[in-house]
Design a protein around this motif. Structure first.
Motif, PDB file in Angstrom:
ATOM      1  N   SER A  20       3.457  12.319  -2.299  1.00 52.47           N
ATOM      2  CA  SER A  20       4.093  11.009  -2.240  1.00 52.47           C
ATOM      3  C   SER A  20       5.406  11.162  -1.488  1.00 52.47           C
ATOM      4  N   LEU A  21       6.045  10.055  -1.160  1.00 58.29           N
ATOM      5  CA  LEU A  21       7.307  10.109  -0.420  1.00 58.29           C
ATOM      6  C   LEU A  21       8.436  10.682  -1.267  1.00 58.29           C
ATOM      7  N   SER A  22       8.232  10.771  -2.590  1.00 56.39           N
ATOM      8  CA  SER A  22       9.246  11.376  -3.458  1.00 56.39           C
ATOM      9  C   SER A  22       9.002  12.865  -3.668  1.00 56.39           C
TER      10      SER A  22
ATOM     11  N   ILE B 298      -7.782   8.533  -2.243  1.00 51.90           N
ATOM     12  CA  ILE B 298      -7.037   7.517  -1.500  1.00 51.90           C
ATOM     13  C   ILE B 298      -7.721   7.266  -0.159  1.00 51.90           C
TER      14      ILE B 298
ATOM     15  N   VAL C 196       0.012  15.107  -5.039  1.00 50.82           N
ATOM     16  CA  VAL C 196      -1.093  14.238  -5.456  1.00 50.82           C
ATOM     17  C   VAL C 196      -2.391  15.025  -5.560  1.00 50.82           C
TER      18      VAL C 196
ATOM     19  N   SER D 206      -7.874  13.216  -4.030  1.00 56.18           N
ATOM     20  CA  SER D 206      -6.810  12.218  -4.195  1.00 56.18           C
ATOM     21  C   SER D 206      -7.360  10.819  -4.391  1.00 56.18           C
TER      22      SER D 206
ATOM     23  N   MET E 157       0.846  -1.197   0.000  1.00 56.35           N
ATOM     24  CA  MET E 157       0.000   0.000   0.000  1.00 56.35           C
ATOM     25  C   MET E 157       0.882   1.248   0.000  1.00 56.35           C
ATOM     26  N   ASN E 158       0.682   2.139  -0.988  1.00 58.70           N
ATOM     27  CA  ASN E 158       1.448   3.384  -1.048  1.00 58.70           C
ATOM     28  C   ASN E 158       1.108   4.277   0.138  1.00 58.70           C
ATOM     29  N   LYS E 159       2.130   4.989   0.645  1.00 59.33           N
ATOM     30  CA  LYS E 159       1.948   5.895   1.756  1.00 59.33           C
ATOM     31  C   LYS E 159       2.139   7.343   1.302  1.00 59.33           C
ATOM     32  N   TYR E 160       1.440   8.264   1.985  1.00 58.51           N
ATOM     33  CA  TYR E 160       1.480   9.666   1.608  1.00 58.51           C
ATOM     34  C   TYR E 160       1.655  10.541   2.853  1.00 58.51           C
TER      35      TYR E 160
ATOM     36  N   TYR F  97      10.433   7.649   7.496  1.00 59.38           N
ATOM     37  CA  TYR F  97      10.726   7.407   6.081  1.00 59.38           C
ATOM     38  C   TYR F  97      12.024   8.098   5.675  1.00 59.38           C
TER      39      TYR F  97
ATOM     40  N   GLN G 187      -3.831   5.458   4.212  1.00 60.59           N
ATOM     41  CA  GLN G 187      -2.583   5.598   3.458  1.00 60.59           C
ATOM     42  C   GLN G 187      -1.787   6.844   3.850  1.00 60.59           C
TER      43      GLN G 187
END
Length: 505
Positions: free
Chosen positions: A21-23, A68, A27, A66, A1-4, A455, A72
């Protein structure tokens, strides 16, 4: 599961929320305007219940946009305008309107404190900053003398972001980067100081100041009540968050000492980081930074892009309505009009002191050099240039302590204007690096949540992974002389106007 990561920004009159996003990829984003209340001249306030409802609205909207699941969202962090004042009871009920940092009601206290020789010898070495009317120390002193019943009812003294975090978690804290810009703490030792509070006549406030926390500390979890209101998952951790000027700086990638960061919003903010704190009575502020072992050195005043918003509201209402009918932006029209002029075309000057100035005593806003042939486009160019010149005025002070600045990162609404960005580059004559981000405040504070949740190991690591330079604007050397001449005229006229403003007070 993607995290935000969810970042929330409560500026002077606009509340924003953005999901990343973590990058560092945005979003979804949402915003809600709140009303500035001006019950008297120089009083700038806001309704705290309206402010909280705006936060609820933008959080809900971001979740909806989003698409989501709230599970998440790994963590939440908040930023907001520095200084000002937000007072509540233990249950979170406001005891007074929120006060925005452009408020100038407490100006007489500043003159009294500066006249005291103890300020420079005893207080400045501890606070590392100037004192001005929109800070909590001045506002609390004013309320103590003029509204003692408000102070009596108050249990907690908050900054705006700390108030919203309290509403989400039920836990009361003040965060260090933010509170370090208020004169309420000993910045040097990073703690409360009764001797300091006594100087400002605020020793009785100490029990009302919540415990101090770091930007990346866990400062509570979303309560059941807040989860039902916002759609966030109960138990989601919330970070200490960050001072808005530091949020914009770190979202601009300010992790090295050779870069200047400019934030053009309500305030003209100009800053860089150093390993050793700079303390000088002529410098606006040195505050605690979110990067370990670094200090944020800042020159600032409420003289930036909000002046353009005022000009549009007062003199371009017809053009604004027409733009809205056509589905376009009034700011696009402003940019087109300014682009249709040349800097050497007019010496019309604008002084962006609509909300006063902590740097220029008694300052008022005005146009100088009007002629019958001047058109709307010339007035707009003067506003754009006057705001840039106000930034330059501060940057000149900063470069006295750091002449190794090789480039600048810029944030704020000005980043949406290509003509304005080029103007900054041409006046500074150094490259402007534009970061790939729409809202610097929400991204910068989201990084705190990224570190809080593990993270990232540090804000430095988060910035290097989440901040991406989109393009670089190079200065036009052919414009250097004309802007240098106009800026010289601006400073010379400003010096003469100071005497006129002083007489007019």
């Amino acid at each position: 599961m993607n995290k935000y990561l969810l970042g929330i920004d409560n500026g002077g009159t606009v509340t924003k929320a953005a999901l990343y996003s973590l990058s560092g990829k945005e979003v979804a984003i949402a915003s809600q305007k709140t009303t500035m209340i001006m019950p008297k001249p120089f009083h700038t306030e806001r309704d705290i219940n309206e402010l909280w409802n705006a936060n609820v609205t933008v959080i809900k909207e971001v979740l909806k946009k989003s698409n989501i699941d709230s599970e998440q969202i790994a963590g939440v962090s908040i930023t907001g305008h520095g200084n000002g004042l937000y007072l509540t009871t233990k249950s979170g009920d406001p005891t007074y309107n929120g006060i925005i940092s452009t408020d100038n009601r407490a100006k007489s206290y500043i003159e009294k404190w500066y006249a005291n020789p103890r300020f420079e010898s005893e207080i400045l070495p501890k606070t590392m900053q100037s004192v001005w009317a929109g800070q909590p120390v001045a506002l609390l002193a004013w309320l103590q003398d003029n509204k003692p019943e408000v102070i009596e009812k108050t249990d907690y003294v908050f900054m705006v972001k700390d108030l919203i975090r309290f509403k989400l978690t039920g836990e009361a804290y003040l965060e260090l980067t933010d509170i370090s810009g208020t004169n309420l703490i000993n910045v040097k030792d990073q703690c409360y100081d009764l001797h300091l509070l006594e100087f400002f006549g605020l020793s009785k406030m100490l029990p009302k100041l919540p415990p101090l926390k770091q930007s990346t500390d866990i400062c509570g979890y979303v309560t059941k009540e807040a989860a039902l209101a916002t759609g966030l998952k109960e138990g989601t951790p919330i970070a200490g968050g960050i001072f808005d000027i530091a949020a914009s700086a770190v979202a601009s990638g300010l992790v090295e000492e050779d870069k200047l960061c400019i934030v053009a919003g309500t305030w003209s903010i100009n800053e860089y980081i150093t390993r050793k704190p700079i303390v000088n009575k002529d410098l606006f502020m040195t505050s605690i930074y979110c990067l370990s072992d670094y200090w944020l050195t800042t020159e600032a005043s409420p003289t930036s892009a909000s002046n353009l918003e005022w000009f549009i509201e007062k003199f371009m209402s017809v053009e604004k309505q027409e733009a809205e009918k056509q589905g376009s932006s009034i700011y696009d029209l402003c940019n087109e009009l300014v682009a249709s002029t040349e800097p050497e075309e007019s010496n019309l000057l604008f002084f962006p002191f609509l909300f006063g100035s902590n740097t220029v005593p008694n300052a008022n806003s005005c146009f100088i050099g009007m002629n019958s042939w001047h058109q709307l486009k010339h007035f707009l160019r003067a506003v754009y240039e006057g705001i840039v010149f106000s930034h330059l005025y501060h940057i000149e002070r900063l470069t006295k302590y750091n002449d190794q600045l090789e480039s600048s990162r810029i944030a704020g609404g000005v980043t949406k204007s290509a003509i304005w960005l080029q103007m900054f580059a041409d006046c500074l004559q150094i490259p402007l690096e534009i970061v790939e981000v729409k809202e610097h405040g929400t991204l910068g504070t989201a990084m705190c949540a990224g570190v809080m949740t593990g993270y990232y190991r540090s804000i430095d690591e988060a910035a290097r992974n989440m901040v991406h330079v989109e393009h670089i604007i190079k200065p036009n050397p052919n414009r250097a002389e004309v802007y240098a001449t106009k800026y010289k005229l601006y400073k010379e006229t400003l010096e003469k106007m100071e005497q006129i403003w002083k007489v007019g007070v």
